[in-house]
Design an enzyme around this catalytic site. Sequence first.
Site, PDB file in Angstrom:
ATOM      1  N   CYS A 237      28.416   0.596 -19.960  1.00 21.02           N
ATOM      2  CA  CYS A 237      28.034   0.070 -21.965  1.00 21.02           C
ATOM      3  C   CYS A 237      30.223   0.688 -22.105  1.00 21.02           C
ATOM      4  O   CYS A 237      30.764   1.559 -21.505  1.00 21.02           O
ATOM      5  CB  CYS A 237      27.410   0.954 -22.812  1.00 21.02           C
ATOM      6  SG  CYS A 237      27.353   2.129 -22.629  1.00 21.02           S
TER       7      CYS A 237
ATOM      8  N   CYS B 175      30.711   4.055 -22.460  1.00 21.54           N
ATOM      9  CA  CYS B 175      31.402   4.553 -21.546  1.00 21.54           C
ATOM     10  C   CYS B 175      32.854   4.420 -21.628  1.00 21.54           C
ATOM     11  O   CYS B 175      33.282   5.671 -21.070  1.00 21.54           O
ATOM     12  CB  CYS B 175      30.395   4.193 -20.256  1.00 21.54           C
ATOM     13  SG  CYS B 175      28.823   4.479 -19.975  1.00 21.54           S
TER      14      CYS B 175
ATOM     15  N   ASP C 286      66.022 -22.689 -27.337  1.00 18.93           N
ATOM     16  CA  ASP C 286      67.306 -22.793 -26.869  1.00 18.93           C
ATOM     17  C   ASP C 286      67.306 -23.843 -26.423  1.00 18.93           C
ATOM     18  O   ASP C 286      66.900 -24.780 -25.985  1.00 18.93           O
ATOM     19  CB  ASP C 286      66.804 -21.818 -25.649  1.00 18.93           C
ATOM     20  CG  ASP C 286      68.803 -21.658 -24.432  1.00 18.93           C
ATOM     21  OD1 ASP C 286      69.544 -21.808 -25.342  1.00 18.93           O
ATOM     22  OD2 ASP C 286      67.857 -21.929 -23.627  1.00 18.93           O
TER      23      ASP C 286
END
Length: 753
Positions: free
Chosen positions: A19, A22, A444
């Site tokens: 989970c 952890c 650009d």
Amino acid sequence: MTTAIDGPVVELEIGGMTCASCAARVEKKLNRMPGVTATVNYATEKAQVTLAEDSTVATADLIATVERTGYTAAVPEPPAPQPPADDAPGPEDGPLAALRQRLCVSLALAVPVVAMAMVPALQFTNWQWLSLTLAAPVVAYGAWPFHRAAWTNLRHGAATMDTLISMGTLAAFGWSLWALFFGTAGMPGMTHPFELTMARTDGSGAIYLEAAAGVTTFILAGRYFEARAKRKAGAALHALLELGAKDVAVLRAGREVRIPVGELRVGDRFVVRPGEKVATDGRVVDGSSAVDASMLTGESVPVEVAPGDTVTGATVNAGGRLVVEATRIGADTQLARMTRLVEEAQNGKAAAQRLADRISAVFVPVVIALALATLGLWLGTGHGAVAAFTAAVAVLIIACPCALGLATPTALMVGTGRGAQLGILLKGPEVLETTRTVDTVVLDKTGTVTTGVMTLSDVHLADGVTRAQALRLAGALEHSSEHPIARAVATAALEAEPGGALPAPEDFANVPGLGVHGAVEGHTVLVGRERLLTDRGQQLPPALAAAKDAAERAGHTAVAVGWDGAARAVLVVSDAIRPTSAEAVRRLRGLGLTPVLLTGDNRAVAESVAAAVGIDEVIAEVLPEEKVAVVARLQGEGRSVAMVGDGVNDAAALARADLGLAMGTGTDAAIKAGDLTLVRGDLRAAADAIRLARATLGTIRTNLFWAFGYNVAALPLAAAGLLNPMIAGAAMAFSSVFVVGNSLRLRRFRALG
């Protein structure tokens, strides 16, 4: 903006996490090490660790720290080929198959237990003992992973989601054992109704075997479908890894020798037949063909290649036979870099997810305290022990931080994977936050709005001169020059020649800054600036002079051509606008962005290009180092700026912008500086990239809203005794599946270009 990495980066595969809590624990332990900055991702089960330059921490130290925390860690093995199909065999099938087996056994045993508890008509004499017989293997075998993880965490002084599940199921099972053996629940003829919200009133006669078995089965089902969904979420990355060729026909001493692609070296020449994949990045030295790059760029139209053109590994030769010289191999290839970018992006965390992780880290202890408080409050207010127990167990089971932990990683996995399929690479989750606020996009000109390649756009002729004659004589001279303008003229001349070959010039000479001259098929030919001809007494006729002036006012380059003592033609060369640029600008406007054209070219050229594609704001005649200042000035005006560029001179501006989008056809410096890479080099991909990033961010926000909302709404209901523990388990499992399923919707994202 792109964040620089100060030191080396170590990636670890973390095992045993069940989970988000952890992941938070492992991350916390790693970050306590000196000179270590770690990010642990529950969905990808990986840790990305950045070491400071002066750090003395070794990889073995990192692994040892993770193992002391109660999990496993290892350096990832080189990725093995994986079929992209969802159900095809692969490395995940081992644990996935074991989980599926555990689920099937638990489901088969739990269904009759739940049915007997829910339907009083099925409660025959001594039915409760059959329920115990069936439920015991579910609690012992089916829930074993939860009990094992809870015990491991307990030994390390921690609590995770598995702690809640283990406590809840064991409490329900333990209560039932006490009621059966020491209470009245084991008496023949015992029955009880099934309630969704009401607690059973007779403590000695109440059993919760259906809750213990049902919760275990629901959570196993949630874990199984979550694992399958996570596998689908990573399928795009697996498919990317699978794209490369496996072997290649290398030319050795004039013969074709087939070798594994891993043995290919830079400089080797290899053969690519029609239908075969290009083994690695290289340059065509012989043959011409159409190359299908759709699997890398998302662009469906094959690209024509000829000697001198570059090709990318994993693209497919759709036409003739090619001989390619390898220029990049292994980790340096574009495919490898794409894969690396996708993996790095998937390992990251958005700001919202970091908040969710901090909440998850303290969530489980808070829930345990809340469950105990619920138990005490119910007992203290005069309610029975069974009612208090039911509410407390429901609180333990309903509180699932897993959905919080999965909210960002799964959406990011699917979003970045889908982007890679469409030729859009996101560098990390922080990019998503920026796309929401960007209001100005600086484009650009050369190589972004335009092709960046000089091409012949017009030919003006004196009386009595044919186009074919002018191109043949001018092209023969220019073919011997390496200047970009000369290459544009020579290319057009070659295309116009029926045989595809030009005559060789004699007495060829270059006049620096002016042009070239020489003899072609008995004619003395001059090609270059007007001055080159006038210095030799060849004045442009009025019509050609007017054409030259008009071309230069429009920002194009005019090349004068004369032979046999007279000026006879003017060739107009220009950097062609990409055919998709105007549509791209319209789409960027549709996303609420204001386009700005930024270029070092003169204003006449810039305004001509801007008018053609629909841009109103033009900033021209800017030196490369001044582009950064322009971006900073726009930001100083309160704008949030995205920059799209492709050249080395764009790299600093891309890094300075709030969001940098690098054209994949550009330089490595620009790609490294950008936050997003547009692999297919089509400006329309910029709009698609921002749409995808915003869609991914929207999915993350939706996931987090429902994950938080679920817990905010469900915990009070459970504490109030309005949820049966089994229903709570089903709702908890559904929340995780919902979050992953919502993320998978991103797989249907479509590019408009």
